[in-house]
Design an enzyme around this catalytic site. Structure first.
Site, mmCIF file in Angstrom:
data_model
loop_
_atom_site.group_PDB
_atom_site.id
_atom_site.type_symbol
_atom_site.label_atom_id
_atom_site.label_comp_id
_atom_site.label_asym_id
_atom_site.label_seq_id
_atom_site.Cartn_x
_atom_site.Cartn_y
_atom_site.Cartn_z
ATOM 1 N N SER A 163 0.855 -1.179 0.000
ATOM 2 C CA SER A 163 0.000 0.000 0.000
ATOM 3 C C SER A 163 0.897 1.238 0.000
ATOM 4 C CB SER A 163 -0.875 -0.040 1.253
ATOM 5 O OG SER A 163 -1.655 1.129 1.357
ATOM 6 N N LYS A 191 -0.918 -0.828 -4.488
ATOM 7 C CA LYS A 191 -2.166 -0.110 -4.154
ATOM 8 C C LYS A 191 -1.802 1.340 -3.895
ATOM 9 C CE LYS A 191 -4.734 -0.100 0.206
ATOM 10 N NZ LYS A 191 -5.513 -0.934 1.133
ATOM 11 N N LEU A 192 -2.476 2.236 -4.597
ATOM 12 C CA LEU A 192 -2.251 3.670 -4.393
ATOM 13 C C LEU A 192 -3.364 4.219 -3.521
ATOM 14 C CD1 LEU A 192 -1.398 4.900 -8.022
ATOM 15 C CD2 LEU A 192 0.177 4.036 -6.263
ATOM 16 N N LYS A 193 -2.988 4.925 -2.476
ATOM 17 C CA LYS A 193 -3.976 5.654 -1.696
ATOM 18 C C LYS A 193 -4.389 6.875 -2.509
ATOM 19 C CE LYS A 193 -4.218 3.458 2.288
ATOM 20 N NZ LYS A 193 -5.500 2.949 2.799
ATOM 21 N N ASP A 196 -7.212 2.955 -3.214
ATOM 22 C CA ASP A 196 -7.982 2.930 -1.961
ATOM 23 C C ASP A 196 -8.269 4.363 -1.535
ATOM 24 O OD1 ASP A 196 -9.132 2.469 0.485
ATOM 25 O OD2 ASP A 196 -7.366 1.535 1.408
ATOM 26 N N ASN A 229 -10.395 5.231 1.150
ATOM 27 C CA ASN A 229 -10.745 5.385 2.569
ATOM 28 C C ASN A 229 -11.897 6.383 2.760
ATOM 29 O OD1 ASN A 229 -7.433 4.708 3.041
ATOM 30 N ND2 ASN A 229 -8.913 3.652 4.352
ATOM 31 N N GLU A 282 -11.117 0.614 -3.806
ATOM 32 C CA GLU A 282 -11.469 0.216 -2.442
ATOM 33 C C GLU A 282 -12.140 1.382 -1.710
ATOM 34 O OE1 GLU A 282 -7.947 -1.229 -0.540
ATOM 35 O OE2 GLU A 282 -8.827 -1.253 1.472
ATOM 36 N N ASP A 335 -14.025 -2.141 2.202
ATOM 37 C CA ASP A 335 -13.147 -2.344 3.350
ATOM 38 C C ASP A 335 -13.951 -1.916 4.585
ATOM 39 O OD1 ASP A 335 -11.285 -2.029 5.423
ATOM 40 O OD2 ASP A 335 -9.847 -0.859 4.271
ATOM 41 N N LYS A 340 -10.195 -7.649 6.899
ATOM 42 C CA LYS A 340 -9.286 -7.304 7.998
ATOM 43 C C LYS A 340 -9.875 -7.921 9.262
ATOM 44 C CE LYS A 340 -7.724 -2.824 6.233
ATOM 45 N NZ LYS A 340 -8.084 -1.386 6.245
ATOM 46 N N GLY A 400 -4.439 -4.750 5.606
ATOM 47 C CA GLY A 400 -3.382 -4.540 6.596
ATOM 48 C C GLY A 400 -3.686 -3.321 7.436
ATOM 49 N N ILE A 410 -0.960 -1.926 9.359
ATOM 50 C CA ILE A 410 0.383 -1.579 9.841
ATOM 51 C C ILE A 410 0.734 -2.453 11.057
ATOM 52 C CG2 ILE A 410 1.919 0.374 10.294
ATOM 53 C CD1 ILE A 410 -0.085 2.261 9.202
HETATM 54 O O1 SMG Z 1 -0.598 -2.645 6.802
HETATM 55 O O2 SMG Z 1 0.015 -2.509 4.734
HETATM 56 C C1 SMG Z 1 -0.630 -2.095 5.698
HETATM 57 C C2 SMG Z 1 -1.516 -0.890 5.515
HETATM 58 C C3 SMG Z 1 -2.449 -1.083 4.381
HETATM 59 O O3 SMG Z 1 -3.453 0.792 3.362
HETATM 60 C C4 SMG Z 1 -3.472 0.025 4.286
HETATM 61 N N1 SMG Z 1 -4.419 0.076 5.244
HETATM 62 O O4 SMG Z 1 -7.650 1.294 4.451
HETATM 63 O O5 SMG Z 1 -6.668 -0.455 3.824
HETATM 64 C C5 SMG Z 1 -6.665 0.584 4.459
HETATM 65 C C6 SMG Z 1 -5.474 1.041 5.270
HETATM 66 C C7 SMG Z 1 -5.864 1.321 6.679
HETATM 67 C C8 SMG Z 1 -4.771 1.756 7.561
HETATM 68 S S1 SMG Z 1 -4.078 3.244 7.068
HETATM 69 C C9 SMG Z 1 -3.369 4.000 8.412
HETATM 70 MG MG MG Z 2 -8.662 0.274 2.845
#
Ligand code: SMG
Ligand code: MG
Length: 368
Positions: free
Chosen positions: A135, A161-163, A189, A191, A214, A239, A263, A291, A293
């Protein structure tokens, strides 16, 4: 098993680089760990709640509070605790899935260590390694993003995966496609950063052949996702909206998702995560492991989960060094874009005492 006590530990781990998402920037991870102790051994759990209630309503101080005052006392009062009994024993307390998940994970680990079975075997694993994605946070500039993505591809990650957020969506996706080609498995993603009114903008991602988008809309906007899915070609993946096997079944029925990010913390534990997997598999919906973190503890359990047969897409199960220079367990190291599924009893990994002590900021023992 009868629990003799539960230890709550807070651990503070710096990230190798700031991680920016549509809800904020993080440069340190403040993690709550749970250690359950029985007459014969112990088990470890990790709470995936973030420092603030910005990914979802849970946050780490809140999780610690509800564990200390409600969830742990309920388990300490029970004569017989097994992983499968944890959810029913805690059912009187609404919500707080991430806190419950951490406790159930620790009980499951203790139980499996005692019986000599791995998480992977207990959950129904069918593979001994899993393909890994990574990510990638929002960057200050497109050239910086291309450098970072190039570095991860060089390391062997099999999916990027690009935020994204409004103002950082079509341009970075286009730039990554132009630089690295159409062969790269690529997804985005948001969010929850968009609304249905952004459908025409999100449709501009259609030509880039993304694996999925996502959680573009709000957590509770399941019908909005169903409508969006009719207006864009990129498959919609949920998600934040998926908090249980039941909500997964409902979202699938409504046409709100073609893919699900699982998750374990978000759905209340690894046992419910397996049920989400089963519901999705029964409907032909591909899943992948998200994930939060995690330290090596949560990572070990996630990799085990990701080795179930319905996990047909690479997960956010990156190597330890994606976020941490030093993990608290033996590090997970990428090999040919994959991580090995731990085979030892329980999680198959445990905190290295000196490494754990170096990052522990607080400890509380609950029990006799
Ligand atoms: O653990 O690789 C990881 C983080 C993956 O992008 C990630 N998680 O929305 O999927 C998600 C985010 C939530 C945590 S971002 C602080
Ligand atoms: Mg997500």
């Amino acid at each position: 098993m009868k629990l003799s006590g539960v230890e709550l530990l807070r651990v503070r781990m710096p990230l190798v680089a700031p991680f920016r998402t549509s809800f904020g920037t993080q440069d340190v991870r403040d993690v709550l760990l749970v250690r359950v102790v029985t007459a014969t051994g112990e088990g470890w759990g990790e709470c995936c709640a973030m420092a603030g209630p910005v990914y979802s309503s849970e946050y780490v101080d809140g999780a610690e509070h509800v564990l200390r005052n409600f969830l742990v006392p309920a388990l300490l009062a029970a004569d017989e605790v097994t992983a499968h009994k944890v959810a029913p024993l805690l059912a009187a307390y609404k919500g707080h899935r991430m806190a419950k998940a951490a406790l159930e994970m620790a009980v499951l680990d203790a139980e499996l260590r005692a019986s000599g079975q791995s998480f992977a075997t207990a959950l129904g694993s069918t593979r001994d390694s899993v393909p890994c994605g990574v990510s990638v946070g929002i960057m200050d500039s497109v050239p910086q993003l291309l450098d970072v993505v190039g570095g991860y591809l060089d390391e062997g990650y099999v999916r990027i995966k690009l935020k994204i957020e409004p103002g950082w969506d079509v341009a970075p996706v286009r730039a990554v496609r132009e630089r690295f080609g159409d062969g790269v498995l690529l997804q985005v993603d948001a969010n929850t950063a968009y609304t249905l009114a952004d459908a025409p903008l999100l449709a501009r991602l259609d030509p880039f052949g993304l694996l999925l988008i996502e959680q573009p809309l709000a957590e509770e906007d399941v019908l909005g996702h169903a409508e969006l899915a009719r207006r864009i070609r990129t498959p919609v993946c949920l998600d934040e909206s998926i908090v249980s096997a039941r909500s997964a079944a409902d979202a699938i029925r409504l046409g709100a998702c073609a893919i699900v990010n699982i998750k374990p913390g978000r759905v209340g534990g690894y046992l419910e995560a397996r049920r989400v997997h089963d519901v999705c598999a029964a409907h032909g919906i591909p899943v992948w492991c998200g994930g939060m973190i995690e330290t090596g503890l949560g990572r070990a359990a996630n990799v085990a989960l990701a080795s179930l047969p319905g996990f047909t897409l690479p997960g956010d199960t990156s190597a330890s060094d994606r976020f941490y220079r030093t993990d608290i367990t033996e590090p997970f190291v990428l090999k040919d874009g994959h991580l090995p599924v731990p085979t030892g009893p329980g999680l198959g990994v445990a905190p290295v005492p000196g490494l754990l002590a170096a990052v522990t900021t607080a400890k509380a023992w609950l029990g006799s």
